[in-house]
Write a protein that holds these residues in place. Structure first.
Motif, mmCIF file in Angstrom:
data_model
loop_
_atom_site.group_PDB
_atom_site.id
_atom_site.type_symbol
_atom_site.label_atom_id
_atom_site.label_comp_id
_atom_site.label_asym_id
_atom_site.label_seq_id
_atom_site.Cartn_x
_atom_site.Cartn_y
_atom_site.Cartn_z
ATOM 1 N N ILE A 1 21.086 -32.690 37.315
ATOM 2 C CA ILE A 1 20.994 -33.396 38.590
ATOM 3 C C ILE A 1 22.056 -32.870 39.555
ATOM 4 C CG2 ILE A 1 20.019 -35.491 37.575
ATOM 5 C CD1 ILE A 1 22.867 -36.754 37.833
ATOM 6 N N ILE A 2 21.739 -32.923 40.859
ATOM 7 C CA ILE A 2 22.681 -32.499 41.889
ATOM 8 C C ILE A 2 22.729 -33.555 42.976
ATOM 9 C CG2 ILE A 2 22.250 -30.048 41.441
ATOM 10 C CD1 ILE A 2 20.534 -29.969 43.978
ATOM 11 N N LEU B 1 32.297 -23.941 41.268
ATOM 12 C CA LEU B 1 31.620 -25.201 41.582
ATOM 13 C C LEU B 1 31.832 -26.188 40.438
ATOM 14 C CD1 LEU B 1 29.657 -26.243 43.870
ATOM 15 C CD2 LEU B 1 27.799 -25.700 42.275
ATOM 16 N N SER B 2 32.254 -27.392 40.743
ATOM 17 C CA SER B 2 32.619 -28.341 39.686
ATOM 18 C C SER B 2 31.407 -29.153 39.204
ATOM 19 C CB SER B 2 33.714 -29.288 40.174
ATOM 20 O OG SER B 2 33.275 -30.034 41.291
ATOM 21 N N TYR B 3 31.477 -29.546 37.952
ATOM 22 C CA TYR B 3 30.442 -30.417 37.375
ATOM 23 C C TYR B 3 31.104 -31.461 36.498
ATOM 24 C CZ TYR B 3 30.960 -27.959 32.896
ATOM 25 O OH TYR B 3 31.458 -27.443 31.724
ATOM 26 N N PRO C 1 29.518 -32.078 42.616
ATOM 27 C CA PRO C 1 28.190 -31.635 43.056
ATOM 28 C C PRO C 1 27.051 -31.860 42.063
ATOM 29 C CG PRO C 1 29.860 -29.920 43.384
ATOM 30 C CD PRO C 1 30.466 -30.967 42.506
ATOM 31 N N PHE C 2 27.347 -31.700 40.750
ATOM 32 C CA PHE C 2 26.223 -31.753 39.811
ATOM 33 C C PHE C 2 26.709 -32.067 38.406
ATOM 34 C CE2 PHE C 2 27.745 -27.565 38.813
ATOM 35 C CZ PHE C 2 27.224 -27.219 37.567
ATOM 36 N N CYS D 1 16.825 -34.094 40.886
ATOM 37 C CA CYS D 1 16.695 -33.529 39.540
ATOM 38 C C CYS D 1 16.015 -32.168 39.614
ATOM 39 C CB CYS D 1 15.899 -34.473 38.643
ATOM 40 S SG CYS D 1 15.757 -33.879 36.946
ATOM 41 N N LEU D 2 16.649 -31.162 39.041
ATOM 42 C CA LEU D 2 16.106 -29.807 39.064
ATOM 43 C C LEU D 2 15.350 -29.449 37.796
ATOM 44 C CD1 LEU D 2 19.137 -27.948 40.667
ATOM 45 C CD2 LEU D 2 17.157 -28.992 41.796
ATOM 46 N N GLY D 3 15.419 -30.310 36.797
ATOM 47 C CA GLY D 3 14.675 -30.043 35.573
ATOM 48 C C GLY D 3 15.218 -30.826 34.394
ATOM 49 N N VAL D 4 14.384 -31.028 33.383
ATOM 50 C CA VAL D 4 14.793 -31.668 32.138
ATOM 51 C C VAL D 4 15.043 -30.595 31.096
ATOM 52 C CG1 VAL D 4 13.641 -33.863 32.580
ATOM 53 C CG2 VAL D 4 12.369 -32.006 31.468
ATOM 54 N N THR D 5 15.776 -30.945 30.059
ATOM 55 C CA THR D 5 16.247 -29.942 29.096
ATOM 56 C C THR D 5 15.370 -29.782 27.869
ATOM 57 O OG1 THR D 5 17.636 -31.560 27.961
ATOM 58 C CG2 THR D 5 18.629 -30.374 29.819
#
Length: 327
Positions: A133-134, A156-158, A203-204, A223-227
């Motif tokens: 997710i972002i 870029l932090s997560y 960010p994500f 959401c950019l995708g599931v795992t």
């Protein structure tokens, strides 16, 4: 040829029926007192939900008094260690996760228990899918666009649920697969991290899908995708990361029940038969699917034991590559 994840946990055909038959010969005296289900996470989370689901089945199926005790802390090691050192009499059980029985083996320099030697595996219960997710302010609508964006923002932090958590390791898997430079910000749990993604402070993240799905539907995160390798039934509109651009990507945590090593085989099989009845129940499987969990194929104590060993080996290089290591 290597077994797939589902083949590895399925056990032998007819295993559940055999367990049910053998359980009839289990010691009549069991259970004769209160059974404790230890959950090494706080109340209200996924593991707690599954632990209480199993506890209810043991209550009804065995006529037992079953209490659930939450003992979070130290990456599940506090609760797990207490169960590992308990008497192997069937009255102390552990709702264990892939963190407890696979990841921690490599993550901790001095783990107080041995995931393979100190427990008697009983049965797998469910799988836990994750999602990337972002924050919606990031100018990326797809995984490919996000990877391109991340390459313009080195460091870029997560967020994650903590060092060595599946959320942490999942993001590191994305880092390796996508070839991006990202920086880890550990939190005490996935919910605080997700709230900071919503607020735009980070960010994500890779987050367990169950608590995130409502936030995704309300547009609070993108959401950019599931795992999972296949789309999740509760969110069929969300693509998998594998189909979105990271071929072969898969991250699914799992949850199962174990007891202290040395538990008599008759009691192991009696408990396994009850959990098998629960996980084979269509209503239970629908309930799990509805809340974004993954019903798993029936397992046996022996197939679960084999699976734990293979999972320790599978997670070891992922943990080492993440740089996570705890005392």
């Amino acid at each position: 040829m290597p077994l797939t994840r589902r083949e590895a946990i399925a056990g032998f055909a007819g295993g559940l029926a055999l367990l049910t038959e053998k359980a009839a010969f289990a010691q009549a005296a069991y259970p004769s007192r209160t059974v404790k289900m230890m959950v090494p996470y706080p109340a209200g989370g996924t593991t707690d939900f599954l632990g209480r689901l199993v506890a209810d089945q043991l209550k009804s199926g065995l006529g037992a008094t079953v209490i659930v005790e939450n003992k979070p802390g130290a990456g599940t090691t506090l609760g797990a260690d207490q169960v590992a050192k308990a008497e192997p009499d069937g009255y102390t059980l552990l709702m264990a996760t892939s963190t407890t029985l696979a990841i921690n083996k490599t993550l901790y320099k001095k783990l107080p228990y041995d995931p393979v030697k100190d427990f008697a595996p009983i049965a797998l219960v469910a799988g836990v899918p994750f999602a990337l997710i972002i924050n919606p302010s990031i100018p990326a609508k797809t995984l490919v666009e996000f990877i391109a964006y991340a390459k313009t923002k080195p460091g870029l932090s997560y967020g994650s649920a903590g060092n060595g958590s599946p959320q942490h390791l999942g993001a590191e898997m994305v880092k390796t697969a996508a070839g991006i430079d990202i920086r880890h910000v550990p939190y005490r749990g996935s919910i605080p991290a997700m709230l900071d993604v919503i607020a735009g402070h980070i960010p994500f993240m890779v987050v367990d899908l169950q608590p995130a799905l409502q936030q995704i539907r309300e547009g609070k995160v993108r959401c950019l995708g599931v795992t999972t390798l296949k789309r999740v039934a509760a969110a069929p509109d969300i693509p998998t990361l594998a189909e979105a651009g990271l071929a072969g990507f898969e991250l699914v945590a799992w949850q199962g029940v174990v007891a202290p090593a040395g538990l008599p085989r008759a009691i192991v099989e009696q408990l396994a038969a009850q959990i098998g009845t629960l996980t084979a129940d269509p209503a239970t499987r629908e309930k799990l699917t509805t809340i974004s969990l993954e019903p798993l194929p029936a397992s046996t104590p022996d197939s679960f034991a084999t699976y734990i060993k293979t999972e320790v080996e599978r997670w070891a290089p992922i943990v080492r590559n993440s740089g996570a290591e705890l005392e």
